[in-house]
Write a protein that holds these residues in place. Structure first.
Motif, PDB file in Angstrom:
ATOM      1  N   ILE A 327      46.271  46.434  30.488  1.00  0.00           N
ATOM      2  CA  ILE A 327      46.878  45.143  30.804  1.00  0.00           C
ATOM      3  C   ILE A 327      47.674  45.229  32.098  1.00  0.00           C
ATOM      4  O   ILE A 327      47.636  44.332  32.934  1.00  0.00           O
ATOM      5  CB  ILE A 327      47.779  44.689  29.640  1.00  0.00           C
ATOM      6  CG1 ILE A 327      46.924  44.432  28.393  1.00  0.00           C
ATOM      7  CG2 ILE A 327      48.554  43.439  30.002  1.00  0.00           C
ATOM      8  CD1 ILE A 327      47.741  44.189  27.154  1.00  0.00           C
ATOM      9  N   ALA A 331      47.164  43.105  35.340  1.00  0.00           N
ATOM     10  CA  ALA A 331      48.266  42.295  35.858  1.00  0.00           C
ATOM     11  C   ALA A 331      48.500  42.568  37.331  1.00  0.00           C
ATOM     12  O   ALA A 331      48.714  41.654  38.126  1.00  0.00           O
ATOM     13  CB  ALA A 331      49.541  42.577  35.060  1.00  0.00           C
ATOM     14  N   ILE A 414      49.509  37.459  33.672  1.00  0.00           N
ATOM     15  CA  ILE A 414      48.316  38.212  34.051  1.00  0.00           C
ATOM     16  C   ILE A 414      47.643  37.576  35.266  1.00  0.00           C
ATOM     17  O   ILE A 414      47.132  38.271  36.135  1.00  0.00           O
ATOM     18  CB  ILE A 414      47.324  38.283  32.867  1.00  0.00           C
ATOM     19  CG1 ILE A 414      47.998  38.981  31.674  1.00  0.00           C
ATOM     20  CG2 ILE A 414      46.067  39.043  33.254  1.00  0.00           C
ATOM     21  CD1 ILE A 414      48.420  40.400  31.929  1.00  0.00           C
TER      22      ILE A 414
END
Length: 736
Positions: A327, A331, A414
């Motif tokens: 993640i 991001a 994100i």
């Protein structure tokens, strides 16, 4: 880590940038590195002070790129937390030293220029005046050849790349003013601008230093959230004799450890499947959206997501990418994608520079014909007062401040372009279970069927079978059953189960000791569901044999998540709010009524949810969908804005624009408020930048602004933009 190797052998490099003064600086870095052989992609972000680069390691290296950036006059460091903090501290200290030297020289310079301010030089001896000019020259030398060197380096880099940036016109103004002042000092004729030079450099360094501190502090929130969030893996204690699970930090995995990877979860480290069959999505790693089938002997890449059945895998590499690593990488990559409004602002800023040169040429020609002595001060004033800091900073500073504000509320942005888009949302759609209710339900009671009672089934035996079947699932009902079994201190029969198949949005099937079972929604588990127990407002799961013979009903209750009703009431002030749930109507309706939602869609399969969102979009609605389960992944992908709860499945988070890590609905509300502020502040900054230049340019062209006043105006305009952007960090009043 600053480097990760993707499956197609491209090396991902993340660098921290130092010495960049504006968007033009990062543009120059991008343009220069694009010419390097072996670079697949490059994107630099001014406000984050980061560059994300994909290279072919056989043709170039991270060190060679760092050296190339250094030659441009900037600094670059690998994305490693310890090195980053030290390099940033050194940069801040270096910039502070330049500022202090410039400030000291400014005070001395203005003292020596005092007689000229008061027109008392006419009363002074010529030698005294000459001495004051020479003293002023000496005070200006450190400013030009130490304090202003980053500006000149930036201008030189811009000229080498044949791209006009902010540093070029500024450097021209400084050099022209300095040469004219030196000439006036040597010949003792004409005006000197030493005070304007020191004033401009001091205020420019001051504004940049404040920007550096503000942006460093702002972006640090996101880094802190990512750094201090714990990552876990399900390690098998003694495979295959004992398949019980120990939850450990993912970074404590070693080669040879066996892990269980549940459906919807992220592979915590590079590993190989040793038991089970499934399919994995590698979208976060390679961009390939289609899941890839995996069976015994196949490799699982760290950071890929298990989208079907739970499997056992043996770790083959100690260092990998856990859920948060994947993640975080997404991001940081997405942070390089610029919202449309930011792209427009940057494009306008570039054209503005060319227009500025044209204005200077026209003004110089005019004043040469009217009064040649005013050409130099007018041109210098134009270049200084229109230094495009305000215009270049208008959007990026707000975006960085907004990202940090979200991170303070445990929300990861994100996709930064979603910051702008969320403020335009007309409809908020929510899943129920795990989103507006707690992610773990409570098992209230077990109701055995009459046939099961006659066959000597017990509640505990039915619960053990059900919990074992749900061993690979992270659905709230599965967690409730397993939690109830653990409370009774009864072990799951994981060694006896086989042929488990997860049916998304319906239930699970599996074989235990030769008997095939079905567990899930009543209509899925059995065709004979006429004798459903009374369970108004409760969730019901049915355990049945594979032939459809019912065994036991599990009655489960939801607990409404704290702040659910105030959140809905707050959103309804400016948006439509709907509830889309897979639960039956007699569960969804009373729940929706209790929190104030009037529009509900119950008994919704994943396909039903997808159709509902598409229909809303066809009607002109901009839809933000919030969910947490595997069955929410398709509808999140379809929604205009996808919001995933941090406790939910990794597959859901893969589709997200925002991830609410805490699961706290107060943070969902904070996200709504912050995005509204962000859009408002971006337009305010743009309006201010345009208004300032619309007033400043005519004043400078008509010789109504001195170079000294121009320096003050430039600094004030930039600081107003930064200060206004930081207003997005204002505290938010939480929901009651």
């Amino acid at each position: 880590m600053s480097q990760t190797l993707s499956e197609n052998r491209l090396l991902d490099i993340r660098l921290r940038l130092a010495g960049v003064a504006c968007v033009a600086c990062t543009d120059l870095i991008e343009q220069d590195l694009k010419t390097v052989d072996g670079i697949h992609s490059i994107s630099a972000n001014y406000t984050l002070r980061r560059a994300f680069i994909q290279i072919d390691p056989s043709r170039t290296s991270a060190q060679s790129l760092i050296e190339r950036i250094e030659k441009l006059g900037y600094h670059a460091y690998p994305e490693q937390q310890s090195q980053t903090s030290e390099s940033e501290k050194k940069q801040i200290k270096r910039e502070l030293l330049r500022l202090l030297v410039a400030l000291l020289m400014l005070m001395q310079s203005m003292m020596y220029m005092y007689p000229f301010y008061t027109n008392s030089e006419h009363e002074m001896d010529g030698q005294i005046i000459s001495l004051l000019k020479w003293a002023n020259l000496v005070m200006t030398l450190p400013v030009m050849f130490f304090c202003a060197t980053p500006i000149f380096k930036g201008a030189w880099a811009e000229l080498r790349l044949k791209r006009l940036g902010m540093d070029t016109p500024v450097s021209f103004a400084l050099i022209a003013a300095f040469i004219a002042s030196v000439y006036a000092t040597l010949t003792q004729s004409g005006h000197v601008y030493f005070d304007s030079i020191t004033m401009f450099v001091t205020l420019l360094l001051l504004s940049r230093y404040i920007q550096l501190k503000a942006l460093t502090k702002a972006s640090a929130y996101l880094t802190e959230v990512l750094t201090h969030t714990q990552r876990f893996a399900e390690k098998i204690r003694n495979y295959p004799q004992d398949k019980s699970v120990a939850l450990i930090p993912a970074h404590e995995l070693y080669v040879g450890d066996v892990v269980f990877i549940a459906s919807g979860e992220t592979v915590p480290a590079d590993s190989v499947v040793i038991e089970g069959r499934t399919a994995c999505s590698q979208a976060l790693l390679t961009g390939e959206s289609a899941p890839i089938n995996k069976s015994e002997g196949d490799t699982l890449l760290a950071g890929s997501t298990n989208v079907e059945q739970g499997v056992y895998a043996r770790v083959t590499a100690e260092r990998g990418a856990s859920e948060l690593d994947a993640i975080e990488r997404l991001a940081q990559q997405s942070a390089m994608h610029k919202p449309e409004l930011m792209q427009v602002a940057e494009q306008v800023s570039r054209y503005f520079l060319y227009g500025l040169v044209a204005v200077c040429v026209i003004a110089a020609e005019y004043w040469y014909l009217v009064d040649a002595s005013r050409v130099l001060p007018v041109v210098i004033s134009i270049l200084i007062i229109t230094c495009p800091c305000a215009l270049a900073l208008a959007i990026p500073t707000v975006m960085t401040a907004a990202a940090s504000a979200l991170a303070r509320h445990h929300v990861l942005a994100i996709k930064p372009e979603a910051l702008e888009k969320l403020s335009k949302v007309t409809t908020y759609a929510f899943d129920k279970t795990g989103t507006l209710t707690e992610d773990v339900q409570t098992l209230e009671r077990i109701v055995l069927t009459e046939a099961a009672t006659q066959d000597d089934w017990s509640d505990d035996e039915a619960l053990q079978i059900a919990a074992t079947l749900e061993n690979a699932s992270r659905h709230p009902i599965a967690l409730a059953l397993r939690k109830a079994l653990q409370a009774k201190q009864i072990p799951e029969r994981v060694d006896d189960v086989s042929e488990m198949v997860l049916h998304v949005g319906q239930g699970v099937t599996g074989t235990i000791n030769g008997h095939r079972y079905r567990l899930g929604k009543p209509q899925f588990a059995s065709a004979d569901v006429s004798d459903i127990p009374q369970a108004s407002g409760r969730s019901v799961a049915l355990l049945a044999l594979d032939d459809g013979a019912p065994i036991a009903w599990f009655i489960l209750s939801d607990q409404t998540r704290l702040h659910a009703k105030p959140l809905i009431q707050a959103l309804q002030k400016s948006n439509d709010v709907i509830l889309i749930s897979g639960d039956k109507s007699d569960v969804v309706q009373p729940f929706a009524k209790s929190i104030g939602i009037e529009v509900i869609y119950a008994n919704s399969t994943p396909l039903d949810k997808l159709v509902r969102i598409k229909n809303l979009q066809k009607q002109g609605h901009i839809v933000a969908m919030t969910g947490d389960g595997i069955n929410d992944a398709p509808v999140l992908q379809q929604a205009d804005i996808a919001i995933a709860m941090g406790h939910g499945s990794s597959l859901t988070q893969m589709q997200a624009d925002f991830i609410v890590q805490s699961g706290n609905l107060n943070d969902v509300y904070a996200m709504h408020v912050i995005t509204q502020r962000t859009r408002r502040l971006m337009w305010q900054n743009l309006a201010w930048a345009v208004l300032y230049n619309a007033i400043a340019i005519p004043l400078a062209v008509t010789n109504n602004v001195t170079p000294l006043a121009a320096s003050i105006g430039m600094a004030v305009s930039s600081l107003i933009v930064v200060g206004n952007a930081l207003r997005v960090l204002r505290p938010i009043k939480f929901l009651d």
